[in-house]
Design an enzyme around this catalytic site. Structure first.
Site, PDB file in Angstrom:
ATOM      1  CG  ASP A   1     -23.734 -24.864 -65.164  1.00  0.00           C
ATOM      2  OD1 ASP A   1     -23.413 -24.269 -64.117  1.00  0.00           O
ATOM      3  OD2 ASP A   1     -23.046 -25.758 -65.680  1.00  0.00           O
TER       4      ASP A   1
ATOM      5  CE1 TYR B   1     -17.430 -30.029 -51.851  1.00  0.00           C
ATOM      6  CE2 TYR B   1     -16.355 -30.626 -49.785  1.00  0.00           C
ATOM      7  CZ  TYR B   1     -17.505 -30.366 -50.512  1.00  0.00           C
ATOM      8  OH  TYR B   1     -18.737 -30.438 -49.891  1.00  0.00           O
TER       9      TYR B   1
HETATM   10  N1  LIG Z   1     -22.854 -35.378 -49.144  1.00  0.00           N
HETATM   11  C1  LIG Z   1     -21.930 -34.961 -48.321  1.00  0.00           C
HETATM   12  O1  LIG Z   1     -21.277 -35.770 -47.637  1.00  0.00           O
HETATM   13  C2  LIG Z   1     -21.690 -33.471 -48.145  1.00  0.00           C
HETATM   14  C3  LIG Z   1     -20.917 -33.062 -47.056  1.00  0.00           C
HETATM   15  C4  LIG Z   1     -20.681 -31.715 -46.876  1.00  0.00           C
HETATM   16  C5  LIG Z   1     -21.210 -30.784 -47.752  1.00  0.00           C
HETATM   17  N2  LIG Z   1     -21.953 -31.187 -48.813  1.00  0.00           N
HETATM   18  C6  LIG Z   1     -22.463 -30.162 -49.723  1.00  0.00           C
HETATM   19  O2  LIG Z   1     -23.858 -30.303 -49.884  1.00  0.00           O
HETATM   20  C7  LIG Z   1     -24.251 -29.753 -51.137  1.00  0.00           C
HETATM   21  C8  LIG Z   1     -25.156 -30.744 -51.836  1.00  0.00           C
HETATM   22  O3  LIG Z   1     -24.405 -31.915 -52.145  1.00  0.00           O
HETATM   23  P1  LIG Z   1     -25.044 -33.367 -52.048  1.00  0.00           P
HETATM   24  O4  LIG Z   1     -24.308 -34.109 -51.033  1.00  0.00           O
HETATM   25  O5  LIG Z   1     -26.508 -33.290 -51.953  1.00  0.00           O
HETATM   26  O6  LIG Z   1     -24.572 -33.964 -53.450  1.00  0.00           O
HETATM   27  P2  LIG Z   1     -25.376 -34.289 -54.791  1.00  0.00           P
HETATM   28  O7  LIG Z   1     -26.474 -35.234 -54.508  1.00  0.00           O
HETATM   29  O8  LIG Z   1     -24.344 -34.626 -55.806  1.00  0.00           O
HETATM   30  O9  LIG Z   1     -26.075 -32.898 -55.130  1.00  0.00           O
HETATM   31  C9  LIG Z   1     -25.435 -31.847 -55.798  1.00  0.00           C
HETATM   32  C10 LIG Z   1     -26.511 -30.995 -56.448  1.00  0.00           C
HETATM   33  O10 LIG Z   1     -25.876 -29.887 -57.099  1.00  0.00           O
HETATM   34  C11 LIG Z   1     -26.332 -29.838 -58.441  1.00  0.00           C
HETATM   35  N3  LIG Z   1     -25.303 -29.251 -59.267  1.00  0.00           N
HETATM   36  C12 LIG Z   1     -23.998 -29.632 -59.397  1.00  0.00           C
HETATM   37  N4  LIG Z   1     -23.364 -28.844 -60.272  1.00  0.00           N
HETATM   38  C13 LIG Z   1     -24.283 -27.928 -60.695  1.00  0.00           C
HETATM   39  C14 LIG Z   1     -24.242 -26.854 -61.614  1.00  0.00           C
HETATM   40  N5  LIG Z   1     -23.130 -26.532 -62.272  1.00  0.00           N
HETATM   41  N6  LIG Z   1     -25.371 -26.130 -61.818  1.00  0.00           N
HETATM   42  C15 LIG Z   1     -26.525 -26.453 -61.183  1.00  0.00           C
HETATM   43  N7  LIG Z   1     -26.614 -27.456 -60.286  1.00  0.00           N
HETATM   44  C16 LIG Z   1     -25.516 -28.186 -60.067  1.00  0.00           C
HETATM   45  C17 LIG Z   1     -26.662 -31.287 -58.814  1.00  0.00           C
HETATM   46  O11 LIG Z   1     -27.648 -31.347 -59.829  1.00  0.00           O
HETATM   47  P3  LIG Z   1     -27.382 -31.602 -61.385  1.00  0.00           P
HETATM   48  O12 LIG Z   1     -26.259 -32.564 -61.517  1.00  0.00           O
HETATM   49  O13 LIG Z   1     -28.713 -32.126 -61.840  1.00  0.00           O
HETATM   50  O14 LIG Z   1     -27.083 -30.244 -61.941  1.00  0.00           O
HETATM   51  C18 LIG Z   1     -27.296 -31.763 -57.510  1.00  0.00           C
HETATM   52  O15 LIG Z   1     -28.651 -31.375 -57.467  1.00  0.00           O
HETATM   53  C19 LIG Z   1     -22.963 -29.440 -51.891  1.00  0.00           C
HETATM   54  O16 LIG Z   1     -22.682 -28.048 -51.805  1.00  0.00           O
HETATM   55  C20 LIG Z   1     -21.923 -30.233 -51.137  1.00  0.00           C
HETATM   56  O17 LIG Z   1     -20.639 -29.637 -51.229  1.00  0.00           O
HETATM   57  C21 LIG Z   1     -22.206 -32.509 -49.026  1.00  0.00           C
END
Ligand SMILES: NC(=O)c1ccc[n+]([C@@H]2O[C@H](COP(=O)([O-])OP(=O)(O)OC[C@H]3O[C@@H](n4cnc5c(N)ncnc54)[C@H](OP(=O)(O)O)[C@@H]3O)[C@@H](O)[C@H]2O)c1
Length: 263
Positions: free
Chosen positions: A67, A159
């Site tokens: 984590d 968020y």
């Molecule tokens: N997708 C969108 O539309 C979007 C838009 C704007 C910004 N973002 C940002 O992009 C980033 C990546 O998100 P994503 O879209 O790729 O979503 P995602 O596929 O849900 O990826 C999130 C990642 O963060 C990890 N994670 C979550 N909580 C964690 C913790 N406590 N410790 C370690 N790892 C953790 C998850 O892995 P585990 O669950 O295996 O730990 C996963 O690898 C985030 O910061 C998100 O806010 C996304």
């Protein structure tokens, strides 16, 4: 902010088991970087490593399962880069979670949890990585924010708060780090095709504006790597995201009016 070669870079990517973090690790490896990938899901991380080895069978990828809010996990990831690759040139704070629901019905613990993952873990990791980054080649910090760090929307206050905090912190830190020759790239994606909305800590399946397709994750990852290469201050990889930021700057009351339907 300076240009840099990706080949040979030693990069720590948090949240690399799925979505943007995983695609970023694959793209970095494709361009010749070494990566330490960190997340909680061991199996998902193994799949991410497999994806890296698909583009480069010789890829140098190390895994830290844990984590990101745990100081021992963060320190182990920095240590892994130093012992396995001989140093650390980039930290990518990508791990993030969302939540969906009205402020009036929300539990305060949720805000605290999301701030811990999206904001405090990133701040702490940078602090802990600074000594290694100072020794790195053309070092850079990459913070993954969101267009929701430029414009708040209803039912995602936890968020939005976390991403505004990360944006403000990054603006402040960028100027401080300039004096030390460390760059800071802010990445502010709009909706991207990842499991993000399936992984929200509350209100899953309830997100009314998430009907359309997002930007392909590989495209976002390529733009991130180009931003690192070119020494950019901030990138907004999605067209709709750029539009939202511009509209909010010039006609914020119209954006309020539009968002009212989701309140
Ligand atoms: N997708 C969108 O539309 C979007 C838009 C704007 C910004 N973002 C940002 O992009 C980033 C990546 O998100 P994503 O879209 O790729 O979503 P995602 O596929 O849900 O990826 C999130 C990642 O963060 C990890 N994670 C979550 N909580 C964690 C913790 N406590 N410790 C370690 N790892 C953790 C998850 O892995 P585990 O669950 O295996 O730990 C996963 O690898 C985030 O910061 C998100 O806010 C996304």
């Amino acid at each position: 902010m300076s240009k840099r070669e990706i080949a040979g870079m030693r990069v720590l990517v948090t949240g690399a088991s799925t979505g943007i973090g995983r695609a970023l690790a694959v793209e970095l490896v494709r361009q010749g970087a070494c990566c330490v990938v960190l997340a909680r899901g061991e199996e998902r991380l193994s799949e991410a490593v497999e994806a890296c080895r698909t583009v480069d069978p010789e890829a140098r990828v190390e895994v830290i399962v844990g984590d990101v809010t745990d100081v021992a996990v963060r320190k182990a990831a920095i240590e892994k880069a130093v012992t396995s690759f001989g140093g650390l040139d980039a930290v990518v704070n990508n791990a993030g979670v969302g939540s969906f629901g009205r402020f009036a019905d929300a539990k305060p613990e949720r805000l605290r949890h999301i701030m811990e993952v999206n904001f405090f873990a990133a701040v702490d990791l940078i602090h802990e990585a600074l000594p290694a980054l100072r020794q790195g080649k053309n070092p850079i910090v990459v913070n993954v924010g969101s267009i929701l760090g430029h414009r708040g929307i209803p039912r995602m206050y936890e968020y939005c708060s976390s991403k505004f905090a990360l944006q403000g912190f990054s603006q402040s830190l960028r100027v401080e780090l300039q004096a030390e020759g460390i760059d800071l790239l802010m990445v502010s994606p709009g909706t991207t095709e990842t499991p993000f909305y399936d992984n929200v800590v509350h209100g899953r399946g309830n997100v009314p504006w998430n009907k359309g397709k997002g930007t392909p994750v590989e495209k976002v990852a390529k733009k991130m790597v180009a931003g690192m290469q070119q020494g950019r201050r901030e990138i907004v990889p999605n067209f709709l995201g750029q539009w939202l930021i511009r509209a909010n700057r010039h006609v914020p009351h119209l954006v309020d009016w539009y968002l009212q339907r989701f309140a």
